[in-house]
Motif scaffolding. Structure first.
Motif, PDB file in Angstrom:
ATOM      1  N   UNK A   1       2.534  62.009  60.827  1.00  0.00           N
ATOM      2  CA  UNK A   1       3.730  61.442  59.755  1.00  0.00           C
ATOM      3  C   UNK A   1       4.695  62.544  59.697  1.00  0.00           C
ATOM      4  N   UNK A   2       4.313  63.725  59.896  1.00  0.00           N
ATOM      5  CA  UNK A   2       5.058  64.936  59.765  1.00  0.00           C
ATOM      6  C   UNK A   2       4.284  66.260  59.231  1.00  0.00           C
ATOM      7  N   UNK A   3       4.920  67.280  59.280  1.00  0.00           N
ATOM      8  CA  UNK A   3       4.173  68.706  58.731  1.00  0.00           C
ATOM      9  C   UNK A   3       3.909  68.592  57.468  1.00  0.00           C
ATOM     10  N   UNK A   4       2.892  68.913  57.164  1.00  0.00           N
ATOM     11  CA  UNK A   4       2.140  69.055  55.501  1.00  0.00           C
ATOM     12  C   UNK A   4       1.722  70.581  55.469  1.00  0.00           C
ATOM     13  N   UNK A   5       2.234  71.113  54.320  1.00  0.00           N
ATOM     14  CA  UNK A   5       1.950  72.422  54.066  1.00  0.00           C
ATOM     15  C   UNK A   5       1.881  72.626  52.368  1.00  0.00           C
ATOM     16  N   UNK A   6       0.966  73.233  51.727  1.00  0.00           N
ATOM     17  CA  UNK A   6       0.667  73.247  50.399  1.00  0.00           C
ATOM     18  C   UNK A   6       1.045  74.867  50.058  1.00  0.00           C
ATOM     19  N   UNK A   7       1.206  75.003  48.779  1.00  0.00           N
ATOM     20  CA  UNK A   7       1.147  76.563  48.298  1.00  0.00           C
ATOM     21  C   UNK A   7       0.381  76.564  46.924  1.00  0.00           C
ATOM     22  N   UNK A   8      -0.490  77.222  46.898  1.00  0.00           N
ATOM     23  CA  UNK A   8      -1.342  77.388  45.748  1.00  0.00           C
ATOM     24  C   UNK A   8      -1.331  78.586  44.972  1.00  0.00           C
ATOM     25  N   UNK A   9      -1.286  78.315  43.677  1.00  0.00           N
ATOM     26  CA  UNK A   9      -1.340  79.281  42.762  1.00  0.00           C
ATOM     27  C   UNK A   9      -2.799  79.629  41.970  1.00  0.00           C
ATOM     28  N   UNK A  10      -3.355  80.704  42.370  1.00  0.00           N
ATOM     29  CA  UNK A  10      -4.334  81.000  41.713  1.00  0.00           C
ATOM     30  C   UNK A  10      -4.350  81.963  40.288  1.00  0.00           C
ATOM     31  N   UNK A  11      -5.137  81.454  39.142  1.00  0.00           N
ATOM     32  CA  UNK A  11      -5.352  82.466  38.092  1.00  0.00           C
ATOM     33  C   UNK A  11      -6.705  82.933  38.279  1.00  0.00           C
ATOM     34  N   UNK A  12      -6.794  84.398  38.740  1.00  0.00           N
ATOM     35  CA  UNK A  12      -7.959  84.927  38.927  1.00  0.00           C
ATOM     36  C   UNK A  12      -8.716  84.124  40.284  1.00  0.00           C
ATOM     37  N   UNK A  13      -9.973  83.360  40.010  1.00  0.00           N
ATOM     38  CA  UNK A  13     -10.691  82.584  41.090  1.00  0.00           C
ATOM     39  C   UNK A  13     -10.204  81.164  40.948  1.00  0.00           C
TER      40      UNK A  13
END
Length: 237
Positions: free
Chosen positions: A61-73
Protein backbone atom coordinates in the motif's frame (compact mmCIF):
# COMPACT_ATOMS: atom_id res chain seq x y z
CA UNK A 1 58.83 90.17 22.72
CA UNK A 2 59.79 88.97 26.20
CA UNK A 3 56.09 88.38 27.02
CA UNK A 4 55.66 86.16 23.94
CA UNK A 5 58.27 83.69 25.14
CA UNK A 6 56.35 82.49 28.24
CA UNK A 7 53.17 82.15 26.19
CA UNK A 8 54.98 80.07 23.61
CA UNK A 9 56.50 77.90 26.36
CA UNK A 10 53.08 77.28 27.91
CA UNK A 11 51.58 76.43 24.53
CA UNK A 12 54.27 73.89 23.80
CA UNK A 13 53.92 72.42 27.31
CA UNK A 14 50.21 72.03 26.79
CA UNK A 15 50.67 70.12 23.54
CA UNK A 16 53.12 67.58 25.00
CA UNK A 17 50.39 65.46 26.71
CA UNK A 18 48.44 65.46 23.46
CA UNK A 19 51.44 64.13 21.50
CA UNK A 20 52.14 61.46 24.12
CA UNK A 21 48.50 60.27 24.28
CA UNK A 22 47.91 56.90 22.66
CA UNK A 23 44.23 56.09 21.89
CA UNK A 24 43.01 52.99 23.76
CA UNK A 25 41.83 49.99 21.74
CA UNK A 26 38.03 49.68 21.67
CA UNK A 27 37.04 46.08 22.53
CA UNK A 28 33.33 46.70 22.80
CA UNK A 29 32.61 45.36 19.30
CA UNK A 30 34.44 42.11 20.05
CA UNK A 31 32.43 41.62 23.23
CA UNK A 32 29.15 42.17 21.42
CA UNK A 33 29.99 39.78 18.59
CA UNK A 34 31.19 36.95 20.82
CA UNK A 35 28.08 34.97 21.83
CA UNK A 36 28.03 32.10 24.33
CA UNK A 37 27.34 28.68 22.88
CA UNK A 38 23.70 27.79 23.29
CA UNK A 39 22.69 24.47 24.88
CA UNK A 40 19.41 22.89 23.72
CA UNK A 41 17.02 22.48 26.61
CA UNK A 42 16.18 18.95 25.56
CA UNK A 43 19.77 17.79 26.09
CA UNK A 44 20.04 19.03 29.67
CA UNK A 45 18.11 16.13 31.23
CA UNK A 46 19.70 12.72 31.01
CA UNK A 47 16.35 11.04 31.69
CA UNK A 48 14.27 13.35 29.50
CA UNK A 49 12.23 12.20 26.53
CA UNK A 50 13.94 10.25 23.77
CA UNK A 51 12.56 10.39 20.21
CA UNK A 52 13.43 7.42 18.01
CA UNK A 53 12.36 6.84 14.40
CA UNK A 54 11.64 3.28 13.30
CA UNK A 55 12.64 1.72 10.01
CA UNK A 56 10.80 2.61 6.81
CA UNK A 57 8.78 -0.45 5.88
CA UNK A 58 7.76 -0.79 2.25
CA UNK A 59 4.34 -2.40 1.89
CA UNK A 60 2.01 -3.06 -1.02
CA UNK A 61 0.00 0.00 0.00
CA UNK A 62 3.00 2.28 0.48
CA UNK A 63 5.82 3.02 2.96
CA UNK A 64 5.09 2.95 6.67
CA UNK A 65 7.33 4.60 9.30
CA UNK A 66 6.67 5.55 12.88
CA UNK A 67 8.42 7.83 15.37
CA UNK A 68 8.24 6.88 19.04
CA UNK A 69 8.71 9.17 22.01
CA UNK A 70 9.95 7.44 25.15
CA UNK A 71 9.59 8.93 28.62
CA UNK A 72 12.26 6.86 30.36
CA UNK A 73 11.30 3.31 29.42
CA UNK A 74 7.64 4.18 28.79
CA UNK A 75 6.19 4.76 25.31
CA UNK A 76 4.55 8.15 25.77
CA UNK A 77 3.53 8.83 22.17
CA UNK A 78 3.70 7.52 18.61
CA UNK A 79 3.67 9.64 15.46
CA UNK A 80 3.42 8.54 11.84
CA UNK A 81 6.26 9.80 9.66
CA UNK A 82 5.03 7.93 6.57
CA UNK A 83 1.82 6.07 5.85
CA UNK A 84 -0.24 4.99 2.81
CA UNK A 85 -2.79 7.53 1.66
CA UNK A 86 -5.81 5.27 2.04
CA UNK A 87 -9.02 5.68 4.05
CA UNK A 88 -8.42 2.30 5.75
CA UNK A 89 -4.97 3.42 6.89
CA UNK A 90 -6.21 6.77 8.18
CA UNK A 91 -8.91 4.97 10.17
CA UNK A 92 -6.52 2.30 11.44
CA UNK A 93 -3.61 4.47 12.63
CA UNK A 94 -5.36 5.96 15.72
CA UNK A 95 -6.37 2.44 16.80
CA UNK A 96 -2.84 1.11 16.33
CA UNK A 97 -1.37 3.98 18.34
CA UNK A 98 -3.95 3.51 21.12
CA UNK A 99 -3.12 -0.22 21.29
CA UNK A 100 0.59 0.57 21.43
CA UNK A 101 0.19 2.98 24.34
CA UNK A 102 -1.88 0.39 26.21
CA UNK A 103 0.40 -2.58 25.49
CA UNK A 104 3.64 -0.56 25.82
CA UNK A 105 5.11 -2.83 23.15
CA UNK A 106 4.71 -3.92 19.52
CA UNK A 107 2.68 -6.94 20.61
CA UNK A 108 -0.62 -5.60 19.28
CA UNK A 109 -3.37 -6.88 17.01
CA UNK A 110 -3.76 -5.86 13.39
CA UNK A 111 -6.71 -3.61 12.59
CA UNK A 112 -9.34 -5.33 10.49
CA UNK A 113 -9.36 -4.00 6.94
CA UNK A 114 -5.82 -2.60 7.25
CA UNK A 115 -3.75 -5.72 7.79
CA UNK A 116 -0.88 -4.72 5.49
CA UNK A 117 -0.52 -1.29 7.08
CA UNK A 118 -0.79 -2.85 10.54
CA UNK A 119 2.05 -5.26 9.81
CA UNK A 120 4.24 -2.44 8.51
CA UNK A 121 3.38 -0.34 11.55
CA UNK A 122 4.31 -3.15 13.97
CA UNK A 123 7.62 -3.80 12.19
CA UNK A 124 8.61 -0.12 12.19
CA UNK A 125 7.48 0.23 15.81
CA UNK A 126 9.56 -2.74 16.93
CA UNK A 127 12.59 -1.33 15.12
CA UNK A 128 12.20 1.94 17.04
CA UNK A 129 11.88 0.05 20.34
CA UNK A 130 14.99 -1.99 19.53
CA UNK A 131 16.92 1.16 18.59
CA UNK A 132 16.08 3.04 21.79
CA UNK A 133 19.25 3.78 23.81
CA UNK A 134 19.26 2.39 27.33
CA UNK A 135 18.26 4.95 29.92
CA UNK A 136 20.93 6.23 32.27
CA UNK A 137 19.08 4.89 35.29
CA UNK A 138 18.95 1.36 33.94
CA UNK A 139 22.58 1.42 32.82
CA UNK A 140 23.77 2.68 36.20
CA UNK A 141 21.75 0.12 38.09
CA UNK A 142 23.01 -2.72 35.93
CA UNK A 143 26.62 -1.63 36.31
CA UNK A 144 26.25 -1.29 40.06
CA UNK A 145 24.77 -4.75 40.52
CA UNK A 146 26.51 -7.52 38.55
CA UNK A 147 24.03 -10.13 39.75
CA UNK A 148 21.17 -8.12 38.26
CA UNK A 149 22.94 -7.71 34.92
CA UNK A 150 23.64 -11.45 34.78
CA UNK A 151 19.93 -12.14 35.04
CA UNK A 152 18.94 -9.35 32.66
CA UNK A 153 17.14 -9.90 29.39
CA UNK A 154 18.95 -11.36 26.42
CA UNK A 155 17.63 -11.09 22.88
CA UNK A 156 18.87 -13.80 20.53
CA UNK A 157 17.97 -14.27 16.87
CA UNK A 158 17.67 -17.82 15.59
CA UNK A 159 18.90 -19.03 12.22
CA UNK A 160 16.99 -18.05 9.09
CA UNK A 161 15.44 -21.29 7.85
CA UNK A 162 14.53 -21.52 4.16
CA UNK A 163 11.37 -23.58 3.64
CA UNK A 164 9.19 -24.37 0.65
CA UNK A 165 6.79 -21.65 1.79
CA UNK A 166 9.44 -19.03 2.50
CA UNK A 167 12.03 -18.02 5.08
CA UNK A 168 11.31 -18.50 8.77
CA UNK A 169 13.33 -16.79 11.52
CA UNK A 170 12.50 -16.12 15.14
CA UNK A 171 13.93 -13.82 17.79
CA UNK A 172 13.77 -14.99 21.39
CA UNK A 173 13.91 -12.82 24.50
CA UNK A 174 15.28 -14.63 27.55
CA UNK A 175 14.72 -13.38 31.09
CA UNK A 176 17.48 -15.28 32.84
CA UNK A 177 16.92 -18.87 31.70
CA UNK A 178 13.24 -18.30 30.98
CA UNK A 179 11.86 -17.76 27.48
CA UNK A 180 10.04 -14.49 28.02
CA UNK A 181 8.96 -13.64 24.46
CA UNK A 182 9.24 -14.82 20.87
CA UNK A 183 9.02 -12.54 17.84
CA UNK A 184 8.97 -13.41 14.15
CA UNK A 185 11.74 -11.72 12.16
CA UNK A 186 10.80 -13.49 8.92
CA UNK A 187 7.83 -15.65 7.98
CA UNK A 188 5.98 -16.76 4.84
CA UNK A 189 3.22 -14.44 3.74
CA UNK A 190 0.46 -17.04 3.89
CA UNK A 191 -2.83 -17.11 5.82
CA UNK A 192 -1.91 -20.49 7.35
CA UNK A 193 1.37 -19.06 8.66
CA UNK A 194 -0.27 -15.98 10.11
CA UNK A 195 -2.81 -18.16 11.88
CA UNK A 196 -0.17 -20.63 13.08
CA UNK A 197 2.44 -18.23 14.49
CA UNK A 198 0.47 -17.10 17.59
CA UNK A 199 -0.19 -20.76 18.45
CA UNK A 200 3.48 -21.70 18.02
CA UNK A 201 4.57 -18.82 20.23
CA UNK A 202 1.99 -19.69 22.89
CA UNK A 203 3.18 -23.32 22.90
CA UNK A 204 6.80 -22.17 23.19
CA UNK A 205 6.10 -19.95 26.19
CA UNK A 206 4.26 -22.79 27.88
CA UNK A 207 6.80 -25.52 27.09
CA UNK A 208 9.83 -23.25 27.63
CA UNK A 209 11.58 -25.19 24.89
CA UNK A 210 11.34 -26.08 21.20
CA UNK A 211 9.64 -29.39 22.07
CA UNK A 212 6.27 -28.33 20.70
CA UNK A 213 3.74 -29.76 18.25
CA UNK A 214 3.36 -28.56 14.67
CA UNK A 215 0.23 -26.58 13.90
CA UNK A 216 -2.19 -28.45 11.63
CA UNK A 217 -2.24 -26.92 8.15
CA UNK A 218 1.12 -25.19 8.67
CA UNK A 219 3.50 -28.10 9.10
CA UNK A 220 6.30 -26.68 6.95
CA UNK A 221 6.25 -23.32 8.74
CA UNK A 222 6.06 -25.08 12.09
CA UNK A 223 9.16 -27.14 11.31
CA UNK A 224 11.08 -24.04 10.24
CA UNK A 225 9.92 -22.24 13.38
CA UNK A 226 11.10 -25.06 15.66
CA UNK A 227 14.50 -25.22 13.93
CA UNK A 228 15.07 -21.47 14.19
CA UNK A 229 13.83 -21.48 17.79
CA UNK A 230 16.23 -24.25 18.78
CA UNK A 231 19.11 -22.39 17.14
CA UNK A 232 18.28 -19.32 19.27
CA UNK A 233 18.14 -21.44 22.42
CA UNK A 234 21.50 -23.05 21.57
CA UNK A 235 23.05 -19.63 20.86
CA UNK A 236 21.96 -18.11 24.16
CA UNK A 237 24.94 -17.10 26.26
Amino acid sequence: MKRAIPVLVLTVAGLIPVWRYAPSTDTSSTTEVAEPASTPSTSSGGTSNQVVAGSTIKTEKGPVQVEVTFDGDKISSVRMLQQPNHPQTKAAVPKLIAETLTAQSADIDAVSGATITSEGYVESLQAAIDAKPASSSSSSSSSSSPSASAAASQVVAGSAIDTEKGTVQVEVTFEGDKIDAVRMLQQPNHPQTKAAVPKLIAETLEAQSSDIDAVSGATITSEGYVESLQAAIDAKG
